[in-house]
Design an enzyme around this catalytic site. Structure first.
Site, PDB file in Angstrom:
ATOM      1  N   CYS A 288       0.800  -1.230   0.000  1.00 33.64           N
ATOM      2  CA  CYS A 288       0.000   0.000   0.000  1.00 33.64           C
ATOM      3  C   CYS A 288       0.831   1.277   0.000  1.00 33.64           C
ATOM      4  CB  CYS A 288      -0.921   0.034   1.216  1.00 33.64           C
ATOM      5  SG  CYS A 288      -2.243  -1.175   1.144  1.00 33.64           S
ATOM      6  N   ILE A 289       1.591   1.459   1.082  1.00 31.74           N
ATOM      7  CA  ILE A 289       2.180   2.775   1.346  1.00 31.74           C
ATOM      8  C   ILE A 289       3.115   3.246   0.221  1.00 31.74           C
ATOM      9  CG2 ILE A 289       3.276   4.217   3.126  1.00 31.74           C
ATOM     10  CD1 ILE A 289       0.813   2.769   4.168  1.00 31.74           C
TER      11      ILE A 289
END
Length: 455
Positions: A288-289
């Site tokens: 994600c990040i």
């Protein structure tokens, strides 16, 4: 189903039991979701293009370290869960949830090929009043601009409406977006404890999706539309990305000033309001990040808008592995050694501690950069006996080496890239010649501190 015709699937239908749920993509997001629905008594089919995964699941085996095989076997034996590679079986489902990867391509632009291919594989089998939900993280507009037109190709329509009063508007099928919030290895918050944000293409779609998810999570949070739900997920990840970039930048300043960033963060974290601790590291990892913020900066260009905070945070976080390599080169230089030809051991290739997840791990970039500068590299990770070929990297020739005292002593430098709990840091420091610690993992080690370089 109580003999109800599929055509009678009104939004309320999805609050009931015995619902047939298809989950496309049996990975870190899809598999826990499937097992959670099976836990509450629904009948779940996992769809995956990888036949080896399908075979393992049907044999009651797990390929994800934190998901116990016993749990899979229990639901397979109880006929509540099975897997298939036959997408024709989608037509038997009441609801279909899409949990496929959304990576970036080489130009850091969104690669939506998995979402697009999945929508195309659903379209020929789409049934009236079926519920389709996209869970894959993406830019605002994907559900309605990309997925919806593909699903409508065969004549069934799902009109877009943000009119909250249009609760009984006619729609041939239901379409919603509900972002995954999976945190592999998090013991405190499992899927059941994490609220679920849901946005529908129209009010009946939102109601159908909310009714389905309400059965498996503590709370459902409805938002006005699919774009809002897509943006919620991006905000969550951008928040982390920007704050991690901030502490990564401050770490470099603190190193120059002779201050300990971890001590400073711990001090600040004692404030009971208005502060939240984030910790620096060798770069960003996870699915994600490092990826999701770029989805928004890419979409923002369509609106002549520059997302400067996101771009800056991305630059800082992307630069971190390069700083680590420089720190290793400097530490070796202090000991009259060049990086080229030095034997280097990397501890931890997973993107965060205590998980068997390699996605976007900064360790992969470290392996690439160090190898490129002529270091002779080995790695150890209790969760990865061997490496496999990935989208951007191929270290499939590498095997995890044993951490014996003799082995540790043979390396010119040991880099702590992932701070697994199982590592004995006292023993590592005792036996290694030089340790570059990117995670402050050695903070409690008393003996041999002169060998440790924090970076």
């Amino acid at each position: 189903m109580g003999g109800r015709m599929a055509g009678e699937r009104q939004p309320e239908f999805f609050t009931g039991k015995g619902i047939k749920i298809g989950i496309i993509g049996c990975g870190y997001v899809g598999l826990p979701l499937a097992l959670r629905f099976a836990d509450v008594g629904q009948i779940v089919t996992g769809f995956d293009t990888d036949q080896s995964k399908v075979d393992k699941l049907n044999a009651g085996k797990s390929y994800i370290q934190h998901i116990p095989a016993a749990k899979i076997a229990e639901h397979v034996n109880g006929k509540r869960f099975g897997a298939t590679a036959d997408f024709k079986r989608l037509r038997e489902m009441d609801a279909v949830l899409i949990c496929v990867p959304t990576p970036l391509d080489e130009r850091r632009e969104p690669d939506l090929s998995y979402v697009e291919d999945t929508a195309r594989s659903i379209a020929p089998h789409l049934q009236r009043n079926q519920l389709i939900v996209l869970e894959s993280t993406t830019y605002p507009g994907t559900t309605e601009e990309l997925v919806l037109p593909i699903l409508e190709k065969n004549g069934l329509k799902c009109p877009v409406s943000r009119d909250a009063t249009a609760t009984s508007m006619a729609t041939d099928f239901y379409l919603a977006f509900s972002p995954e919030r999976e945190d592999p290895g998090n013991k405190q918050f499992g899927l059941a404890q994490i609220p679920k944000v849901v946005g529908g293409t129209n009010p009946p779609s939102g109601k159908a999706a909310a009714g389905l998810y309400a059965q498996i999570v503590s709370k459902v949070v409805p938002v006005s539309c699919t774009q809002a739900a897509e943006m919620v997920k991006l905000l969550e990840n951008i928040f982390r990305c920007v704050n991690i970039a901030l502490v990564n930048e401050l770490k470099q300043l603190c190193l120059r000033m002779g201050l300990d960033i971890w001590e400073i963060i711990d001090g600040a974290a004692t404030k009971p309001f208005g502060f939240m601790p984030f910790y620096p590291g060798p770069g960003l990892g996870g699915h994600c990040i490092p990826v999701d913020p770029y989805y928004l900066s890419w979409k923002a260009r369509e609106y002549d808008f520059a997302t400067r905070f996101i771009e800056l945070a991305g630059e800082i976080n992307t630069a971190m592995p390069y700083h680590v390599v420089d720190a290793v080169a400097n530490a070796l230089n202090e000991r009259q050694k060049s990086l080229k030809g030095s034997k280097v051991l990397l501890l931890g290739v997973a993107y965060k501690k205590d998980v068997d997840d390699l996605r976007e791990s900064p360790s992969l970039k470290l392996l690439e950069l160090l190898t490129g500068r002529g270091a002779l590299l080995d790695y150890n990770d209790p969760y990865f006996a061997a490496m496999h070929k990935m989208r951007h990297y191929d270290f499939s020739n590498m095997r995890s080496v044993d951490l014996t005292p003799t082995h540790l002593a043979a390396y010119d430098c040991v880099i702590i890239a992932t701070d697994h709990s199982s590592y004995d840091y006292d023993a590592i420091v005792q036996n290694a010649k030089l340790i570059v610690d990117t995670r402050n993992a050695t903070r409690r080690v008393k003996e041999g501190r002169e060998k440790i370089v924090n970076c």
